[in-house]
Scaffold this active site. Sequence first.
Site, short mmCIF file in Angstrom:
data_model
loop_
_atom_site.label_atom_id
_atom_site.label_comp_id
_atom_site.label_asym_id
_atom_site.label_seq_id
_atom_site.Cartn_x
_atom_site.Cartn_y
_atom_site.Cartn_z
N ARG A 223 -41.47 26.35 -0.07
CA ARG A 223 -41.61 26.85 -1.43
C ARG A 223 -43.03 26.61 -1.91
O ARG A 223 -43.62 25.56 -1.64
CB ARG A 223 -40.63 26.13 -2.37
CG ARG A 223 -39.18 26.56 -2.24
CD ARG A 223 -38.94 28.00 -2.71
NE ARG A 223 -37.54 28.38 -2.64
CZ ARG A 223 -36.99 29.02 -1.59
NH1 ARG A 223 -37.72 29.37 -0.56
NH2 ARG A 223 -35.69 29.33 -1.61
N HIS A 271 -43.27 36.14 1.51
CA HIS A 271 -41.94 35.51 1.55
C HIS A 271 -41.00 36.28 2.50
O HIS A 271 -39.95 36.77 2.09
CB HIS A 271 -41.33 35.42 0.14
CG HIS A 271 -40.24 34.38 0.05
ND1 HIS A 271 -40.03 33.61 -1.07
CD2 HIS A 271 -39.29 34.00 0.94
CE1 HIS A 271 -39.00 32.80 -0.86
NE2 HIS A 271 -38.54 33.03 0.36
P1 NDP Z 1 -32.01 21.39 4.66
O1 NDP Z 1 -31.47 20.89 3.38
O2 NDP Z 1 -31.10 21.57 5.81
O3 NDP Z 1 -33.19 20.44 5.17
C1 NDP Z 1 -34.09 19.85 4.28
C2 NDP Z 1 -34.84 18.73 5.01
O4 NDP Z 1 -35.79 18.16 4.09
C3 NDP Z 1 -33.92 17.59 5.45
O5 NDP Z 1 -34.33 17.13 6.71
C4 NDP Z 1 -34.17 16.50 4.40
O6 NDP Z 1 -34.02 15.19 4.90
C5 NDP Z 1 -35.63 16.75 4.08
N1 NDP Z 1 -35.97 16.23 2.74
C6 NDP Z 1 -35.57 16.69 1.54
N2 NDP Z 1 -36.09 15.93 0.55
C7 NDP Z 1 -36.82 14.98 1.14
C8 NDP Z 1 -37.61 13.89 0.66
N3 NDP Z 1 -37.74 13.65 -0.65
N4 NDP Z 1 -38.22 13.10 1.57
C9 NDP Z 1 -38.09 13.33 2.90
N5 NDP Z 1 -37.36 14.36 3.42
C10 NDP Z 1 -36.74 15.15 2.54
O7 NDP Z 1 -32.75 22.76 4.32
P2 NDP Z 1 -33.05 24.01 5.29
O8 NDP Z 1 -33.66 23.50 6.53
O9 NDP Z 1 -31.85 24.86 5.39
O10 NDP Z 1 -34.14 24.81 4.40
C11 NDP Z 1 -35.35 24.20 4.01
C12 NDP Z 1 -36.07 25.05 2.98
O11 NDP Z 1 -36.70 26.17 3.57
C13 NDP Z 1 -35.19 25.68 1.89
O12 NDP Z 1 -34.89 24.74 0.87
C14 NDP Z 1 -36.06 26.82 1.38
O13 NDP Z 1 -36.85 26.38 0.31
C15 NDP Z 1 -36.96 27.15 2.58
N6 NDP Z 1 -36.68 28.48 3.13
C16 NDP Z 1 -37.67 29.44 3.11
C17 NDP Z 1 -37.47 30.68 3.67
C18 NDP Z 1 -38.55 31.69 3.72
O14 NDP Z 1 -38.30 32.86 4.06
N7 NDP Z 1 -39.80 31.35 3.45
C19 NDP Z 1 -36.18 31.04 4.28
C20 NDP Z 1 -35.22 29.96 4.28
C21 NDP Z 1 -35.46 28.74 3.72
P3 NDP Z 1 -32.54 14.60 5.30
O15 NDP Z 1 -32.05 15.49 6.42
O16 NDP Z 1 -32.82 13.24 5.77
O17 NDP Z 1 -31.70 14.71 4.08
C1 OXD Z 2 -34.21 30.90 1.30
C2 OXD Z 2 -35.33 31.83 1.29
O1 OXD Z 2 -34.23 29.92 0.55
O2 OXD Z 2 -35.19 32.95 1.84
O3 OXD Z 2 -33.27 31.13 2.07
O4 OXD Z 2 -36.40 31.52 0.78
#
Ligand code: NDP
Ligand code: OXD
Length: 308
Positions: A223, A271
């Site tokens: 993001r 995006h």
């Molecule tokens: P998940 O919730 O599965 O994974 C998030 C990861 O971030 C986890 O490993 C979590 O740790 C870690 N995390 C969150 N907060 C913290 C923190 N404060 N300190 C350390 N680690 C942290 O999300 P996804 O993998 O499914 O998706 C990730 C992001 O990708 C989405 O939220 C979205 O914003 C973005 N996205 C963008 C897209 C695009 O087209 N550009 C498409 C899809 C997603 P833990 O596992 O230990 O909880």
């Molecule tokens: C998502 C994205 O959050 O597409 O899945 O950004």
Amino acid sequence: MSLLITTPHTSKYENWREAFAQIAPDLKVVCGAEQASEEVTYVLTWHPPKGLFQSLPNLRAVFSMGAGVDHITSDPSLPNVPLIRQRDAGMGTQMSEYALYAALHYQRDFDIVRLNQQSQTWAPFVSGVRPRLNIGILGLGTLGSVVANALVQNGFPVSGWSRSKKEVDGVTSYSGEGELGDFLAQTELLLCLLPDTEQTRGMVNQNLLQQLPKGAVLVNVARGALVNDDELLQAIDSGHLRGAMLDVFHIEPLPTEHRFWSHPNIVVTPHVAAETVYAASAQQVSLEIQRMEAGLPPTEVVDPSRGY
Ligand code: NDP
Ligand code: OXD
């Protein structure tokens, strides 16, 4: 009982209708915020229009159309019902492709080739077999783990940072604030895949970027809100960072006057790193609805205290 689907990309309604008709033919699906009514019990949404939730008195759960939920939690009128996100839903493969593209772009110096083209400079350089860049994935969650596997399979040394320790084959796992510095110090390409939460917003700032080795690259597919744009530009202009590949921004579409558009060391993509696949998503949503209708809790619920 019915499912209301809303997205600003209204041309996609037909695809959503078809996906649910195939997977859950008995589920009543309506599209567009103007269909809000007392009959609606579930919402599947991307950037819900302001006021949507107030016109849905019988809501039982809200589904995000994406993996991220920041576009929903930013609405203060979000009711106290389960908020459910997409788990992969076809995005892991696309995200891996984007990450591989970025990794190879910099490993093979195609950023320099691109600049040379702009100045019509024919400058062949013999690079031979270059060492693979050390990739550090900030956010080793659902997508981060899939991406890490793909990069490892392609010969890249990969590490990841998350809140809790992970076991992903071939990947060095760092966790928590205490290990962030060590993680950054060995990262040549930082791939950001953290959710946008109160803890992560703005964390890719000068302090973090300075902990990367000189010549490192930032790839942000998470993001825009995670990044301090001015401090990123400073880090690149001062020569500390080699460049950045950015898919997400504070304001989308990225305003035409933003410096990212014309910066020679920044690649902008609109995006598009990964898009929810209709069939995979419809499958997840209908299974979660079946669970809730059977009195069971949904599985992919966002923890409001963590924000993801
Ligand atoms: P998940 O919730 O599965 O994974 C998030 C990861 O971030 C986890 O490993 C979590 O740790 C870690 N995390 C969150 N907060 C913290 C923190 N404060 N300190 C350390 N680690 C942290 O999300 P996804 O993998 O499914 O998706 C990730 C992001 O990708 C989405 O939220 C979205 O914003 C973005 N996205 C963008 C897209 C695009 O087209 N550009 C498409 C899809 C997603 P833990 O596992 O230990 O909880
Ligand atoms: C998502 C994205 O959050 O597409 O899945 O950004």
